[in-house]
Motif scaffolding. Sequence first.
Motif, PDB file in Angstrom:
ATOM      1  N   HIS A   1       0.822  -1.117  -0.041  1.00  0.00           N
ATOM      2  CA  HIS A   1       0.287  -0.353   0.417  1.00  0.00           C
ATOM      3  C   HIS A   1       1.199   1.061  -0.167  1.00  0.00           C
ATOM      4  O   HIS A   1       0.561   2.146  -0.704  1.00  0.00           O
TER       5      HIS A   1
ATOM      6  N   HIS B   1       0.171  -6.998  -6.263  1.00  0.00           N
ATOM      7  CA  HIS B   1      -0.345  -7.099  -5.008  1.00  0.00           C
ATOM      8  C   HIS B   1      -2.206  -7.315  -4.682  1.00  0.00           C
ATOM      9  O   HIS B   1      -1.899  -8.568  -3.499  1.00  0.00           O
TER      10      HIS B   1
ATOM     11  N   GLU C   1      -2.440 -10.012  -1.759  1.00  0.00           N
ATOM     12  CA  GLU C   1      -3.581 -10.142  -0.513  1.00  0.00           C
ATOM     13  C   GLU C   1      -4.702 -11.081  -1.056  1.00  0.00           C
ATOM     14  O   GLU C   1      -4.569 -12.147   0.235  1.00  0.00           O
TER      15      GLU C   1
ATOM     16  N   VAL D   1      -8.660   0.638  -2.564  1.00  0.00           N
ATOM     17  CA  VAL D   1      -7.514  -0.065  -2.527  1.00  0.00           C
ATOM     18  C   VAL D   1      -7.382  -0.258  -1.238  1.00  0.00           C
ATOM     19  O   VAL D   1      -7.911  -1.632  -0.666  1.00  0.00           O
TER      20      VAL D   1
ATOM     21  N   ASP E   1      -9.980  -2.580   1.855  1.00  0.00           N
ATOM     22  CA  ASP E   1      -9.153  -3.183   3.413  1.00  0.00           C
ATOM     23  C   ASP E   1      -9.450  -3.746   4.334  1.00  0.00           C
ATOM     24  O   ASP E   1      -8.709  -4.849   5.267  1.00  0.00           O
TER      25      ASP E   1
HETATM   26 FE   LIG Z   1      -4.612  -4.262  -0.438  1.00  0.00          FE
END
Ligand SMILES: [Fe+2]
Length: 135
Positions: free
Chosen positions: A19, A55, A59, A117, A121
Amino acid sequence: MVEMTASFELEIQALDDDHRALMALANRITDALDNDAAATCEPLVADFVKLTKQHFGREEALLTRAGYPKVKKHHDHHRSLYGKMDHMLEFAAMAGENPLARESLKKELNYFVLDDVITADMEFKDFIHDHPTSS
Ligand SMILES: [Fe+2]
Ligand SMILES: [Fe+2]
């Protein structure tokens, strides 16, 4: 400019590092757009898209390992962002000669990093802390 503050931390190092890298890249692109270097932002946006997709894969693998019950929903959320990334690439290709494309790209990028993003999360943060994986 977007900045990593404590409220954005998942406290999962690999994901927070990603991030942070995405934020740094978004800020570099914004700088280029603000400093008459728009023509240079196209490869940076391509890097941003590539890193974002990597990413998402990292994840999703971590969520699967942890047994997160809504991993499919989060995976679908990630996939739903591919269209936005295509738009960013189109804006980046036009940014050199089109001021509107520059402004749209900046707005899209900041919103994307912070809301789509990072904030998205937060829904799995508590679960992952209760169900830690080795990485
Ligand atoms: Fe993420
Ligand atoms: Fe995510």
